[in-house]
Design a protein around this motif. Structure first.
Motif, PDB file in Angstrom:
ATOM      1  N   SER A 247     -14.674 -51.191  24.665  1.00 17.23           N
ATOM      2  CA  SER A 247     -13.591 -52.128  24.917  1.00 17.23           C
ATOM      3  C   SER A 247     -13.804 -52.654  26.337  1.00 17.23           C
ATOM      4  CB  SER A 247     -12.245 -51.418  24.782  1.00 17.23           C
ATOM      5  OG  SER A 247     -11.201 -52.248  25.212  1.00 17.23           O
ATOM      6  N   GLY A 248     -14.405 -53.828  26.410  1.00 19.82           N
ATOM      7  CA  GLY A 248     -14.744 -54.360  27.724  1.00 19.82           C
ATOM      8  C   GLY A 248     -15.786 -53.464  28.379  1.00 19.82           C
ATOM      9  N   GLN A 249     -15.546 -53.075  29.588  1.00 22.39           N
ATOM     10  CA  GLN A 249     -16.464 -52.179  30.285  1.00 22.39           C
ATOM     11  C   GLN A 249     -15.978 -50.732  30.202  1.00 22.39           C
ATOM     12  OE1 GLN A 249     -19.474 -53.195  31.310  1.00 22.39           O
ATOM     13  NE2 GLN A 249     -18.707 -55.017  30.265  1.00 22.39           N
ATOM     14  N   GLN A 250     -15.311 -50.440  29.133  1.00 21.37           N
ATOM     15  CA  GLN A 250     -14.781 -49.089  28.948  1.00 21.37           C
ATOM     16  C   GLN A 250     -15.146 -48.561  27.556  1.00 21.37           C
ATOM     17  OE1 GLN A 250     -10.569 -49.636  29.421  1.00 21.37           O
ATOM     18  NE2 GLN A 250     -10.637 -48.878  31.539  1.00 21.37           N
ATOM     19  N   VAL A 251     -15.165 -47.256  27.490  1.00 18.80           N
ATOM     20  CA  VAL A 251     -15.188 -46.633  26.164  1.00 18.80           C
ATOM     21  C   VAL A 251     -13.798 -46.056  25.975  1.00 18.80           C
ATOM     22  CG1 VAL A 251     -16.154 -44.826  24.716  1.00 18.80           C
ATOM     23  CG2 VAL A 251     -17.624 -46.042  26.330  1.00 18.80           C
ATOM     24  N   ARG A 252     -13.165 -46.498  24.930  1.00 20.99           N
ATOM     25  CA  ARG A 252     -11.809 -46.026  24.679  1.00 20.99           C
ATOM     26  C   ARG A 252     -11.888 -44.904  23.638  1.00 20.99           C
ATOM     27  NH1 ARG A 252      -7.160 -47.525  26.563  1.00 20.99           N
ATOM     28  NH2 ARG A 252      -8.137 -49.208  27.713  1.00 20.99           N
ATOM     29  N   LEU A 253     -11.490 -43.755  24.077  1.00 13.74           N
ATOM     30  CA  LEU A 253     -11.546 -42.591  23.200  1.00 13.74           C
ATOM     31  C   LEU A 253     -10.237 -42.453  22.439  1.00 13.74           C
ATOM     32  CD1 LEU A 253     -13.120 -40.035  25.723  1.00 13.74           C
ATOM     33  CD2 LEU A 253     -14.279 -41.611  24.178  1.00 13.74           C
ATOM     34  N   ALA A 254     -10.210 -41.517  21.543  1.00  7.33           N
ATOM     35  CA  ALA A 254      -8.990 -41.265  20.786  1.00  7.33           C
ATOM     36  C   ALA A 254      -7.849 -40.972  21.766  1.00  7.33           C
ATOM     37  CB  ALA A 254      -9.206 -40.080  19.868  1.00  7.33           C
ATOM     38  N   GLY A 255      -6.693 -41.432  21.418  1.00  6.18           N
ATOM     39  CA  GLY A 255      -5.532 -41.182  22.251  1.00  6.18           C
ATOM     40  C   GLY A 255      -5.483 -42.070  23.476  1.00  6.18           C
ATOM     41  N   ASP A 256      -6.276 -43.165  23.427  1.00  7.19           N
ATOM     42  CA  ASP A 256      -6.271 -44.158  24.494  1.00  7.19           C
ATOM     43  C   ASP A 256      -6.817 -43.661  25.830  1.00  7.19           C
ATOM     44  OD1 ASP A 256      -5.612 -46.377  23.177  1.00  7.19           O
ATOM     45  OD2 ASP A 256      -3.490 -46.432  23.784  1.00  7.19           O
ATOM     46  N   VAL A 257      -7.543 -42.589  25.824  1.00  8.77           N
ATOM     47  CA  VAL A 257      -8.224 -42.181  27.045  1.00  8.77           C
ATOM     48  C   VAL A 257      -9.414 -43.116  27.207  1.00  8.77           C
ATOM     49  CG1 VAL A 257      -9.543 -40.342  28.152  1.00  8.77           C
ATOM     50  CG2 VAL A 257      -7.528 -39.790  26.805  1.00  8.77           C
ATOM     51  N   ALA A 258      -9.628 -43.623  28.415  1.00  7.48           N
ATOM     52  CA  ALA A 258     -10.677 -44.612  28.628  1.00  7.48           C
ATOM     53  C   ALA A 258     -11.647 -44.136  29.698  1.00  7.48           C
ATOM     54  CB  ALA A 258     -10.054 -45.942  29.037  1.00  7.48           C
ATOM     55  N   VAL A 259     -12.928 -44.418  29.454  1.00  6.12           N
ATOM     56  CA  VAL A 259     -13.959 -44.065  30.435  1.00  6.12           C
ATOM     57  C   VAL A 259     -14.761 -45.319  30.732  1.00  6.12           C
ATOM     58  CG1 VAL A 259     -15.972 -42.622  30.892  1.00  6.12           C
ATOM     59  CG2 VAL A 259     -14.125 -41.749  29.469  1.00  6.12           C
ATOM     60  N   PRO A 260     -14.814 -45.733  32.009  1.00  6.20           N
ATOM     61  CA  PRO A 260     -15.578 -46.945  32.334  1.00  6.20           C
ATOM     62  C   PRO A 260     -17.081 -46.709  32.252  1.00  6.20           C
ATOM     63  CG  PRO A 260     -14.704 -45.922  34.316  1.00  6.20           C
ATOM     64  CD  PRO A 260     -14.157 -45.141  33.174  1.00  6.20           C
ATOM     65  N   VAL A 261     -17.829 -47.730  31.810  1.00  2.13           N
ATOM     66  CA  VAL A 261     -19.288 -47.627  31.757  1.00  2.13           C
ATOM     67  C   VAL A 261     -19.895 -48.847  32.434  1.00  2.13           C
ATOM     68  CG1 VAL A 261     -19.360 -46.213  29.677  1.00  2.13           C
ATOM     69  CG2 VAL A 261     -19.337 -48.702  29.475  1.00  2.13           C
ATOM     70  N   ASP A 262     -21.242 -48.822  32.585  1.00  3.48           N
ATOM     71  CA  ASP A 262     -21.922 -49.922  33.286  1.00  3.48           C
ATOM     72  C   ASP A 262     -21.756 -51.243  32.543  1.00  3.48           C
ATOM     73  OD1 ASP A 262     -22.723 -48.167  35.179  1.00  3.48           O
ATOM     74  OD2 ASP A 262     -24.709 -47.813  34.296  1.00  3.48           O
ATOM     75  N   GLU A 263     -21.811 -52.288  33.334  1.00  2.93           N
ATOM     76  CA  GLU A 263     -21.630 -53.631  32.788  1.00  2.93           C
ATOM     77  C   GLU A 263     -22.790 -53.995  31.849  1.00  2.93           C
ATOM     78  OE1 GLU A 263     -20.839 -58.098  34.545  1.00  2.93           O
ATOM     79  OE2 GLU A 263     -20.780 -56.371  35.884  1.00  2.93           O
ATOM     80  N   GLY A 264     -22.471 -54.634  30.753  1.00  2.00           N
ATOM     81  CA  GLY A 264     -23.513 -55.129  29.852  1.00  2.00           C
ATOM     82  C   GLY A 264     -24.077 -54.102  28.895  1.00  2.00           C
ATOM     83  N   VAL A 265     -23.619 -52.879  28.985  1.00  2.00           N
ATOM     84  CA  VAL A 265     -24.159 -51.822  28.120  1.00  2.00           C
ATOM     85  C   VAL A 265     -23.613 -51.950  26.710  1.00  2.00           C
ATOM     86  CG1 VAL A 265     -24.147 -49.341  27.709  1.00  2.00           C
ATOM     87  CG2 VAL A 265     -24.569 -50.235  30.004  1.00  2.00           C
ATOM     88  N   LEU A 266     -22.369 -52.336  26.625  1.00  2.00           N
ATOM     89  CA  LEU A 266     -21.696 -52.297  25.327  1.00  2.00           C
ATOM     90  C   LEU A 266     -21.254 -53.671  24.875  1.00  2.00           C
ATOM     91  CD1 LEU A 266     -19.314 -49.332  26.183  1.00  2.00           C
ATOM     92  CD2 LEU A 266     -21.438 -49.195  24.881  1.00  2.00           C
ATOM     93  N   ALA A 267     -21.226 -53.819  23.584  1.00  2.00           N
ATOM     94  CA  ALA A 267     -20.595 -54.999  23.005  1.00  2.00           C
ATOM     95  C   ALA A 267     -19.221 -54.576  22.513  1.00  2.00           C
ATOM     96  CB  ALA A 267     -21.439 -55.512  21.848  1.00  2.00           C
ATOM     97  N   ALA A 268     -18.258 -55.459  22.676  1.00  2.00           N
ATOM     98  CA  ALA A 268     -16.892 -55.092  22.305  1.00  2.00           C
ATOM     99  C   ALA A 268     -16.821 -54.655  20.851  1.00  2.00           C
ATOM    100  CB  ALA A 268     -15.970 -56.281  22.551  1.00  2.00           C
ATOM    101  N   GLY A 269     -16.094 -53.605  20.606  1.00  2.00           N
ATOM    102  CA  GLY A 269     -15.883 -53.144  19.232  1.00  2.00           C
ATOM    103  C   GLY A 269     -16.905 -52.143  18.745  1.00  2.00           C
ATOM    104  N   ASP A 270     -17.992 -51.930  19.518  1.00  2.00           N
ATOM    105  CA  ASP A 270     -19.005 -50.945  19.098  1.00  2.00           C
ATOM    106  C   ASP A 270     -18.359 -49.581  18.881  1.00  2.00           C
ATOM    107  OD1 ASP A 270     -21.090 -52.652  19.180  1.00  2.00           O
ATOM    108  OD2 ASP A 270     -21.908 -51.965  21.106  1.00  2.00           O
ATOM    109  N   ARG A 271     -18.685 -48.993  17.740  1.00  2.00           N
ATOM    110  CA  ARG A 271     -18.266 -47.593  17.533  1.00  2.00           C
ATOM    111  C   ARG A 271     -19.360 -46.716  18.106  1.00  2.00           C
ATOM    112  NH1 ARG A 271     -13.347 -46.261  16.818  1.00  2.00           N
ATOM    113  NH2 ARG A 271     -14.026 -44.304  15.870  1.00  2.00           N
ATOM    114  N   LEU A 272     -19.009 -45.694  18.828  1.00  2.00           N
ATOM    115  CA  LEU A 272     -20.045 -44.855  19.425  1.00  2.00           C
ATOM    116  C   LEU A 272     -19.524 -43.443  19.677  1.00  2.00           C
ATOM    117  CD1 LEU A 272     -18.954 -44.953  22.545  1.00  2.00           C
ATOM    118  CD2 LEU A 272     -20.211 -47.092  22.582  1.00  2.00           C
ATOM    119  N   GLU A 273     -20.497 -42.603  20.006  1.00  2.00           N
ATOM    120  CA  GLU A 273     -20.140 -41.243  20.402  1.00  2.00           C
ATOM    121  C   GLU A 273     -20.470 -41.080  21.873  1.00  2.00           C
ATOM    122  OE1 GLU A 273     -20.156 -37.638  18.321  1.00  2.00           O
ATOM    123  OE2 GLU A 273     -21.215 -38.500  16.600  1.00  2.00           O
ATOM    124  N   MET A 274     -19.551 -40.515  22.605  1.00  2.00           N
ATOM    125  CA  MET A 274     -19.785 -40.291  24.022  1.00  2.00           C
ATOM    126  C   MET A 274     -19.997 -38.789  24.246  1.00  2.00           C
ATOM    127  SD  MET A 274     -17.438 -41.273  27.273  1.00  2.00           S
ATOM    128  CE  MET A 274     -16.575 -39.720  27.349  1.00  2.00           C
TER     129      MET A 274
END
Lengths: 381, 330
Positions: A247-274
């Motif tokens: 979600s943007g430059q963040q990975v949004r985990l369950a329960g709305d916990v968010a972890v910022p990541v480097d710019e350009g790494v992710l495309a919005a909506g990607d499902r992933l495992e952190m």
């Protein structure tokens, strides 16, 4: 002693139709100490036994110094194996065990005696030549077996979980010894183990195997720091895994916990495992950080402490310095030194170099209200 | 056991005390307990001594009587049998070697001894060789045909010896299957084993093989894969592995197979009686003939004693072969 190059080309082996090794290609460089690491049934011992000549590949080739040895019988291969079980011949004394192969090659008696003494000195058992195997400890027996394997000056030394039959102290002693001996004699060495600590300590490179195929090849540091898949990540060391979405430059985990990541790494909506290694979790007393975890369990591991933390339904395992003072029930904020992002389903890592420390952000109320839909979270030690 | 008893007593002494009301005196309890222990020990001793007593009564005493009979003591417990027997040589003084000398001076008896020794030595060697070949080779080079052969080798175990002997007699007889085949091939009477010592050896081998295969198979299975793989890894071919790695480790099993087969063949009666020749005969048959047909119990006792001496020699081989090795080969 010589070290040779070992090459496996598309090697396949099946047992009763079930593939044990599936088109594995691999190169072991001269003088290298390479470890095949994987769980039971991953095909690592099958590969070792094919290299040793105890099994024949169904397809593919095994080359030693460029020569195809796939059809060469075991007794004529330039390899020697150290077995998992203590395999000394009980009716022969230590010297005769070591000299057995040399006698078969009709070497002169004086040469055999000199070589046996030399090898027993190398393994530190020069005084025990007349003893029977039953009169030696497990560690000593494996040293004799090592001397026996080295007696024939193999170009490739194969180690089939040789330390697993020993107790912890002996195991540590012997593997240190084997490593220094291998560096000294320079024989190309292929080790099979399921012990990650052993693999990390001994290897120049590690091959992580799963279900008959190679999951990742690299130096111990590379594999530990940059695991290619969730399987490698959890097999080599401990790791916390969370399912999330970009979600943007963040990975949004369950329960709305968010972890910022480097710019350009992710495309919005990607499902992933952190993934986060427990030692990459940093406790921070700074109350200004938004997400707070409750300490649920503190376990002393001697030189560090293992914590189990919870934020709503998110479980987090952390390894902290033994000097860190926390107790069950404490509220702490956490940062991640490094996170690993994998495609959904545990596939390839999408952001292997997430380097900066990442404060874990969450709505302030999250810790108290808990989170819904957190089935993807959890820690896999 | 004794430690437990002691600590129990101490605990009870502390809790109860010497003067605890209603409690029996410790010494009295101890003596009662020791009496119970004594009776238990007596029962255990009785159970241990019963088989020994049984052996002494039903084995030892007849042996002593036979020895007395052999040395010419025809009275006392041997009076009844001597009354009916023929050709007896009585003792004058402590005993006589007359019956022994008489038998050993007889060329026919010496041939019987030679035939018996040959049968049990050759049978034991052949059985050991076949069983070792089947089991060792199957371990080193597993194959379906060898597995089938191993299975077939065990079948005679379930066939009564008397039936097997008669079958072999007809199979190898002059009108049997083997000789019929030989005659078809133009080899007149070339394959007859019935009524010959070779036939006895073949039949004893057939009868003894199952036990040998089962025992060696168990021994071979107990050898670790890595032990054999290490041999191959060192450059040994299958025959070298069998000779230098498997055989020394299975020395006891091989000794047991050899000695048990030898003793079995030595003491056998049915096979040599049915399959064997009328002369020379094996000592077991000879003993029975001498006792029942010739009515010479004293001479039969000498033959029994000869069998016993041969069995004792096999026992020595067993003791030497099965002793534990204390020093390694260096």
């Amino acid at each position: 002693m010589q070290g040779s190059e070992l090459v496996l080309e598309q090697v396949t082996k099946s047992f009763s139709g079930a593939p044990a090794v599936d088109a594995v290609s691999l190169t072991v460089r001269p003088h290298e100490f390479l470890t095949l690491l994987g769980p039971s049934g991953s095909g690592k011992t099958t590969i070792l036994r094919m290299v040793g000549g105890f099994l024949s590949p169904d397809t593919g080739r095994i080359l030693i110094d460029g020569v195809d040895v796939s059809g060469v019988p075991v007794e004529r291969r330039p390899t020697a194996m150290l077995f998992q079980q203590l395999s000394l011949w009980p009716h022969l004394n230590v010297s005769r065990n070591v000299s057995f192969g040399l006698e078969l090659r009709h070497r002169p008696k004086q040469e055999i005696a000199r070589r046996v003494h030399e090898l027993l000195s190398v393994v530190g058992l020069a005084e025990l030549g007349s003893r029977l195997p039953a009169q030696l400890s497990g560690g000593q027996q494996q040293r004799v077996a090592l001397a026996r394997a080295l007696a024939l000056e193999p170009r490739i030394l194969l180690l089939d979980e040789p330390f697993s039959a020993l107790d912890t102290k002996l195991r540590v002693e012997l593997r240190t010894f084997v490593r220094s001996l291998q560096r000294e004699v320079g024989t190309t060495t292929l080790l099979v183990t399921h012990d990650q600590e052993e693999a990390l300590e001994l290897s120049d490179r590690i091959v992580v195997m799963r279900d008959g195929h190679v999951e990742q090849v690299g130096s111990p540091t590379d594999i530990y720091e940059t695991p290619a898949t969730t399987f490698v990540a959890e097999f080599l060391g401990a790791m916390n895994f969370f399912t999330g979405a970009a979600s943007g430059q963040q990975v949004r985990l369950a329960g709305d916990v968010a972890v910022p990541v480097d710019e350009g790494v992710l495309a919005a909506g990607d499902r992933l495992e952190m993934g986060v290694r427990p030692e990459d979790v940093v406790l921070d007393a700074d109350a200004g950080l938004p997400a707070r975890f409750t300490v649920e369990e503190v376990t002393s591991k001697g030189h560090f402490r293992a914590l189990r933390l919870r934020c709503g339904a998110l479980d987090l395992r952390a390894f902290v310095d033994k000097g860190v003072v926390v107790a069950p029930g404490d509220d702490v904020a956490v940062r991640f030194r490094k996170v690993h992002l994998f495609g959904s389903g545990g596939g390839g890592q999408v952001a292997p170099e997430a380097a900066a420390e990442r404060p874990v952000a969450a709505p302030s109320a999250m810790a108290v209200r808990g989170a819904s839909g957190t089935s993807g979270s959890g820690s896999r030690p | 056991m004794s430690e437990t008893s002691v600590s129990t007593e101490v605990a009870e002494a502390v809790v109860g005390g010497a003067g605890a009301p209603g409690a029996p005196a410790p010494r009295a309890r101890r003596s009662r307990r020791s009496a119970e222990g004594g009776s238990r020990g007596g029962l255990a001793g009785l159970l241990g001594y019963l088989p020994v007593a049984f052996l002494l009564v039903f084995g030892g005493i007849p042996i002593v009587f036979s020895l007395l009979l052999m040395f010419g003591h025809l009275g006392g417990p041997n009076a009844a049998i001597s009354e009916l027997g023929q050709g007896e040589i009585p003792a004058h003084g402590i005993g006589t070697l007359g019956a022994i000398t008489q038998l050993f001076e007889n060329a026919s008896y010496r041939q019987d001894i030679f035939a018996t020794v040959m049968v049990f030595v050759v049978t034991a060697a052949v059985v050991l060789a076949i069983a070792a070949l089947l089991t060792f080779w199957h371990r080193l080079r597993p194959s379906k045909p060898l597995a089938v052969l191993q299975f077939l080798a065990v079948i005679p175990l379930f066939i009564p010896v008397v039936i097997a002997s008669f079958s072999l007699w007809t199979f190898w007889g002059d009108r049997g299957f083997t000789n019929s085949l030989a005659q078809l091939a133009g080899w007149s009477n070339g394959l007859i084993f019935s009524g010959r010592i070779q036939g006895v050896i073949l039949a004893e081998t057939w009868v003894s093989l199952p036990f040998a295969v089962l025992l060696l198979r168990a021994g071979v299975a107990s050898l670790g894969d890595s032990s054999l793989d290490a041999g191959r890894d060192a450059g040994a071919r299958p025959f070298t592995i069998a000779r230098r790695i498997m055989l020394p480790q299975l020395r006891r099993e091989c000794t047991v197979v050899f000695c048990f087969t030898a003793v079995g063949a030595l003491g056998s009666f049915t096979v040599p009686y049915i399959v064997g020749p009328s002369s020379p005969v094996m000592l077991g048959v000879d003993a029975v003939n001498t006792y029942t047909a010739y009515n010479q119990p004293q001479q039969a006792a000498v033959i029994g004693f000869t069998i016993f001496v041969l069995a004792a020699l096999i026992g020595c081989v067993y003791a030497l072969g099965s002793r534990s090795r204390r020093v390694g080969r260096g």
